[in-house]
Design an enzyme around this catalytic site. Sequence first.
Site, short mmCIF file in Angstrom:
data_model
loop_
_atom_site.label_atom_id
_atom_site.label_comp_id
_atom_site.label_asym_id
_atom_site.label_seq_id
_atom_site.Cartn_x
_atom_site.Cartn_y
_atom_site.Cartn_z
N CYS A 114 15.54 -24.62 -6.67
CA CYS A 114 15.42 -24.18 -5.72
C CYS A 114 15.11 -24.66 -4.25
CB CYS A 114 13.62 -23.14 -6.41
SG CYS A 114 14.04 -22.86 -8.10
N HIS A 252 11.02 -19.72 -0.67
CA HIS A 252 11.72 -19.24 -1.65
C HIS A 252 11.02 -18.01 -2.69
CE1 HIS A 252 13.38 -19.89 -5.82
NE2 HIS A 252 12.39 -20.99 -5.68
N ASN A 282 14.02 -14.85 -8.92
CA ASN A 282 14.12 -15.72 -9.08
C ASN A 282 15.57 -16.11 -8.41
OD1 ASN A 282 13.72 -18.82 -8.56
ND2 ASN A 282 12.12 -19.44 -9.44
O1 UT7 Z 1 11.44 -21.67 -8.65
C1 UT7 Z 1 11.06 -23.04 -8.97
C2 UT7 Z 1 9.47 -22.95 -8.61
N1 UT7 Z 1 9.37 -22.01 -9.51
C3 UT7 Z 1 7.66 -21.64 -9.68
O2 UT7 Z 1 7.68 -21.76 -9.09
C4 UT7 Z 1 7.17 -20.53 -11.07
C5 UT7 Z 1 6.27 -21.15 -11.27
N2 UT7 Z 1 5.21 -21.07 -11.90
C6 UT7 Z 1 4.93 -19.55 -12.01
O3 UT7 Z 1 5.02 -18.22 -11.54
C7 UT7 Z 1 3.45 -18.87 -13.33
O4 UT7 Z 1 3.43 -20.23 -13.16
C8 UT7 Z 1 4.02 -17.77 -14.04
C9 UT7 Z 1 4.62 -16.62 -13.81
C10 UT7 Z 1 5.80 -18.98 -15.25
C11 UT7 Z 1 3.61 -18.08 -15.96
O5 UT7 Z 1 2.18 -17.29 -14.92
P1 UT7 Z 1 1.13 -18.16 -15.22
O6 UT7 Z 1 -0.05 -17.70 -14.91
O7 UT7 Z 1 0.73 -19.33 -14.80
O8 UT7 Z 1 0.69 -17.70 -17.08
P2 UT7 Z 1 0.49 -18.32 -18.00
O9 UT7 Z 1 2.17 -19.91 -18.32
O10 UT7 Z 1 -0.61 -19.50 -17.85
O11 UT7 Z 1 0.17 -17.75 -19.51
C12 UT7 Z 1 -0.84 -17.17 -19.38
C13 UT7 Z 1 -0.72 -16.17 -21.30
C14 UT7 Z 1 -0.23 -17.13 -22.02
O12 UT7 Z 1 -1.06 -16.37 -23.12
P3 UT7 Z 1 -1.98 -17.26 -23.83
O13 UT7 Z 1 -1.68 -18.87 -23.85
O14 UT7 Z 1 -2.83 -16.78 -22.88
O15 UT7 Z 1 -2.45 -15.89 -24.86
C15 UT7 Z 1 1.41 -16.70 -22.20
O16 UT7 Z 1 1.49 -17.22 -23.08
O17 UT7 Z 1 0.75 -15.29 -20.91
C16 UT7 Z 1 1.66 -15.51 -22.14
N3 UT7 Z 1 3.12 -15.27 -21.69
C17 UT7 Z 1 3.51 -14.23 -22.03
N4 UT7 Z 1 2.94 -13.19 -22.12
C18 UT7 Z 1 4.03 -11.52 -21.53
C19 UT7 Z 1 4.10 -16.06 -21.08
N5 UT7 Z 1 5.00 -15.40 -20.48
C20 UT7 Z 1 4.80 -14.41 -20.39
C21 UT7 Z 1 5.57 -12.90 -20.86
N6 UT7 Z 1 5.17 -12.16 -20.92
N7 UT7 Z 1 6.91 -13.43 -20.13
#
Ligand code: UT7
Length: 325
Positions: A114, A252, A282
């Site tokens: 990225c 980005h 992204n």
């Molecule tokens: O371009 C390269 C750089 N990449 C990035 O910068 C991405 C960086 N990371 C992010 O943008 C975020 O961490 C994400 C968008 C990937 C995830 O958001 P988050 O607020 O960090 O969520 P999380 O991973 O802590 O997940 C929270 C909950 C989990 O459930 P539990 O464990 O709380 O029950 C996940 O299983 O959301 C769940 N979850 C989803 N639910 C519905 C994870 N993905 C999804 C989904 N739909 N697609």
Amino acid sequence: MRRSVITGCGSYLPKKVLTNKELATMVDTSDEWILQRTGIQQRHIAGEGEKTSDMATFAAQAAMKMAGVTAQDIDAIFLATTTPDNTFPATAATVQSNIGMHDKGFAFDIQAVCSGFIYALATADNFIKAGQVKRALVIGAEHFTSLIDWKDRTTCVLFGDGAGAVVLEANDNGKGTKDDRGILSTHLHSQGELRSLLYVDGGPSSTKTVGHVRMNGKEVFRHAVTRMSEAIMEAMRANDVDPSEIKWLVPHQANKRIIDATAEKLNLSPDNVVVTVAQHGNTSAASIPLALSVAVNDGRIQRGDLILMEAMGGGLTWGAALARW
Ligand code: UT7
């Protein structure tokens, strides 16, 4: 003093659009979750047979048109991609052929995921400053959805395909101050120990497969805000620039929350931030030149504006570039 000036930009997005609602029929997710956690509403997906080089070629041709140059005026192509057409040759070589840049110049790919566009811009800028290149195409192009595991809801909702390009041209009228037109400075960083936070679980020398993207989203999020803010501060300090002088932050586009947090840390008004993540998702190395293209074409970015670009990606890699349009 010699500066590299951006004289044209262009972009390409595939026709097919995949909305959050459609994704919710494919995997256990919802429009609300994706929108709330990422700001993404939709992403473009390359059509059957549409390759990274095809998208890159369209974007490059649009950038050359805006710059008023032809392939014969280009000395080099620097193409940032994580999703080349083939393991080799470089996708840049295919673009060189596609645009009709025959019997001249050179072309190669740059892999910094990225952060790829910032890395490519820095490389091109340094070739220009060294006097080895007069005019270059700098491209970010991705067929990123080819790396997606469509059963993994933690990654499949995030990415899209597309390409963006700029023409970068040597200009010897710089005075060596921040008032000069062109790239004022670039700042690159990487930290290989953190490579397991965001990677693809395949490759020629490991599994002999293409593999799928894997990410520890929470950790990458944390590093993204910290590292991109640091890179921005570094770029501003290097040029004695105050945040109030930044006309446009062109970050980005990974997550609206990361963009907001970075802008807030630096006291930049949301009105001065170009955000395209809602429409594009992204697109990895393509995201910054795609966003540039949108803001130039809708008239927001004007000649003389100070533009700050920043990115972070797998590696981990990160960096920033400060430029006067
Ligand atoms: O371009 C390269 C750089 N990449 C990035 O910068 C991405 C960086 N990371 C992010 O943008 C975020 O961490 C994400 C968008 C990937 C995830 O958001 P988050 O607020 O960090 O969520 P999380 O991973 O802590 O997940 C929270 C909950 C989990 O459930 P539990 O464990 O709380 O029950 C996940 O299983 O959301 C769940 N979850 C989803 N639910 C519905 C994870 N993905 C999804 C989904 N739909 N697609």
